[in-house]
Enzyme design. Sequence first.
Site, mmCIF file in Angstrom:
data_model
loop_
_atom_site.group_PDB
_atom_site.id
_atom_site.type_symbol
_atom_site.label_atom_id
_atom_site.label_comp_id
_atom_site.label_asym_id
_atom_site.label_seq_id
_atom_site.Cartn_x
_atom_site.Cartn_y
_atom_site.Cartn_z
ATOM 1 N N ASP A 73 38.379 38.759 39.498
ATOM 2 C CA ASP A 73 38.162 38.702 38.045
ATOM 3 C C ASP A 73 38.248 40.105 37.471
ATOM 4 O O ASP A 73 37.572 41.011 37.971
ATOM 5 C CB ASP A 73 36.770 38.131 37.756
ATOM 6 N N HIS B 197 38.524 33.575 47.264
ATOM 7 C CA HIS B 197 37.906 33.678 45.942
ATOM 8 C C HIS B 197 37.044 34.940 45.819
ATOM 9 O O HIS B 197 36.169 35.172 46.660
ATOM 10 C CB HIS B 197 37.035 32.433 45.750
ATOM 11 N N HIS C 50 32.887 39.545 37.512
ATOM 12 C CA HIS C 50 32.987 38.161 37.051
ATOM 13 C C HIS C 50 32.254 37.935 35.733
ATOM 14 O O HIS C 50 32.813 37.401 34.776
ATOM 15 C CB HIS C 50 32.422 37.219 38.122
ATOM 16 N N GLU D 260 41.877 36.176 45.091
ATOM 17 C CA GLU D 260 41.629 36.040 43.651
ATOM 18 C C GLU D 260 40.565 37.048 43.274
ATOM 19 O O GLU D 260 39.650 37.340 44.071
ATOM 20 C CB GLU D 260 41.131 34.616 43.347
HETATM 21 O O1 G3P Z 1 40.325 31.788 39.259
HETATM 22 C C1 G3P Z 1 39.676 30.655 39.722
HETATM 23 C C2 G3P Z 1 38.176 30.754 39.615
HETATM 24 O O2 G3P Z 1 37.786 32.051 39.972
HETATM 25 C C3 G3P Z 1 37.717 30.440 38.223
HETATM 26 O O3 G3P Z 1 36.341 30.389 38.105
HETATM 27 O O4 G3P Z 1 34.185 31.328 37.363
HETATM 28 O O5 G3P Z 1 34.914 31.660 39.709
HETATM 29 O O6 G3P Z 1 36.056 32.875 37.872
HETATM 30 P P1 G3P Z 1 35.346 31.625 38.271
HETATM 31 MG MG MG Z 2 37.652 33.903 38.960
#
Ligand code: G3P
Ligand code: MG
Length: 244
Positions: free
Chosen positions: A41, A12, A54, A39
């Site tokens: 953002d 993440h 993010h 992952e």
């Molecule tokens: O993509 C999954 C997760 O990252 C979604 O929540 O707020 O961490 O971007 P967030």
């Molecule tokens: Mg995310």
Amino acid sequence: MSPWPYPRWIAHRGAGKLAPENTLAAFRLGAGHGYRCFECDVKLAADEVPFLLHDDTLDRTTPAQGTAGDRSWSELSRLDAGAWHSRTYAGEPLPTLGAIASFVRHNRFMLNIEIKPTPGHEARTGEVVARHVQRLWAGEAQPLLSSFRPEALAAAQATAPELPRALLLDSLWPNWIEFARRLDCVAVITNHRLMDAELCRQVHEAGWRALCYTVNDAADAERLLALQVDGLITDAVDRFSPAG
Ligand code: G3P
Ligand code: MG
């Protein structure tokens, strides 16, 4: 279901909380823990350069304040996105999507790009990110595009229908199945608290993969693996072996 090239364990924001999220340093650290899929953002600078961040604003993870999407990439590229985390990472820059693509592709890693638009820029962000992904990856080991915002995924679909898409769900809002169908998604990624045997079955029966975020607890991971979910997005890259 179509073939699924993505490893089950996904780091993440690069390496969770162990390094400044959504920076190249975080990706390097996640890779050091054996992770092969990440992952991140992605949103747009004012001059439409896609970069990793993010939050809508710069306040939490840089010394600047205000909406990140109001600033040009030349301004954003000078910000320190590491010092907020720890002295070790002071001076770490915000990365462009291009910089991350280079790291991921050279290492033959996989990527899940969460399209995280500045509010009001949903469709344009989906379109521009999809166009950049087409150019940066040129058809090989394509990233999975995901978003909580159906408008962003619809614009990505219109721009680059061949790129795989996933709908992110923090709640099971009305008609989410219809939206996932219309967006021709290959996966649904839910808050792990929503996932149970019935939802996993429903997702698989619709022909989609079932993934969950953000799984940091061993008991949660065990429960989800028993349900046979296809992917777990985690911050705990130091505690969960990506081979598991
Ligand atoms: O993509 C999954 C997760 O990252 C979604 O929540 O707020 O961490 O971007 P967030
Ligand atoms: Mg995310």
